[in-house]
Design a protein around this motif. Structure first.
Motif: not given
Length: 270
Positions: A105, A129, A131-132, A137, A139, A159-160, A166, A168, A179, A182
């Motif tokens: 993070t 990946t 960052h959001i 926020r 994962i 995610w979130k 989500e 993923q 990726h 999702t």
């Protein structure tokens, strides 16, 4: 000959003690199957006050013990933390070497999934990946498994999990994370809880591999398959209440076991 041996044992004991003192208070030590014997998060810090896992203490470092007895570590810069309780170990690309998957993070840009490994005797970051994009926020990792039967491992995470929810899927190969797909509407963590393990990989009665994951109310379990590069929900079963414990497979692999409050539950896999 005894003095050098005693000195070596003393040095190892001091190193182990130092590693233990650095661990997160509620951290988990994971065991690897290949070149990494153990991995855990270290250097507790309060520099990121998100508190998504029940307190404001996150990790500022990562430590591993290799199969040949070496101890390796990474210390993060001040603008990053590992917002997690464990460093998960899995051979993601089938090369016989372990990778470590953890939530990395940024204090300003939020969570990302990062993959670490031992290369040329050093612990290094191999891929991550994006960052959001904003702080607070997060994962939550789910499972690492070949969900579509093509021989490649899918890395799944939400995610979130308290907002967009989500689910993923990603793949790691040749030093890159790619990726896959999702889908929204699934969660594997309740805000403030230390329980992160709400998912399992299961075999459905028709032989297909599926990801079992709660719906946002944590009172149902959905069964997701991956086909043609997309997630699809094939079943949804009531949990009998709000799930409050890790979700695990029973010994025969045909039922999911968990708790709803003080009640133990056993759910047949469809």
């Amino acid at each position: 000959m005894r003095r050098p041996l005693l000195a070596a044992f003393a040095a190892l004991a001091m190193l182990a003690q130092a590693g233990a003192q650095e661990r997160l208070p509620d951290g988990i030590v994971n065991i690897g199957n290949n070149d990494i014997a153990e991995a855990w998060l270290t250097r507790p810090t309060d520099r990121y006050a998100h508190g998504i896992l029940g307190d404001a203490i996150e990790a500022g470092g990562l430590m591993v013990r290799t199969r040949d007895g070496k101890t390796l570590r990474i210390v993060l810069p001040e603008q990053f933390v590992f917002e997690d309780r464990q460093a998960r170990i899995h051979d993601l690309d089938g090369d016989g070497r372990d990778e470590i998957i953890v939530v990395l993070t940024s204090v300003t840009e939020g969570g990302a999934l990062a993959v670490y490994g031992v290369r040329d005797g050093k612990l290094v970051k191999l891929a991550q990946t994006p960052h959001i994009g904003r702080s607070n926020r997060w994962i939550n990792p789910a499972e690492f498994a070949d969900l579509d039967g093509d021989g490649r491992i899918e890395i799944t995470a939400v995610w979130k999990p308290h907002l967009a929810r989500e689910l993923q899927a990603w793949r790691y190969a040749n030093g890159k994370l790619t990726h896959v797909t999702t889908i929204e509407g699934y969660s594997n963590h309740e805000i403030g809880s230390r329980v992160q393990d709400l998912t399992e990989v299961v075999k459905l009665s028709d032989g297909r591999t599926a990801l079992a994951i709660p719906t946002p109310g944590y009172d149902e379990i959905a069964f997701m398959i991956l086909k043609d590069g997309r997630f699809s929900e094939v079943a949804r079963v009531p949990a009998g209440g709000k799930i409050t414990s890790p979700v695990t497979l029973n010994e025969r692999g045909r039922r999911l076991e968990f708790a709803t409050g003080q009640k133990k539950r056993s759910l047949a896999i469809p």
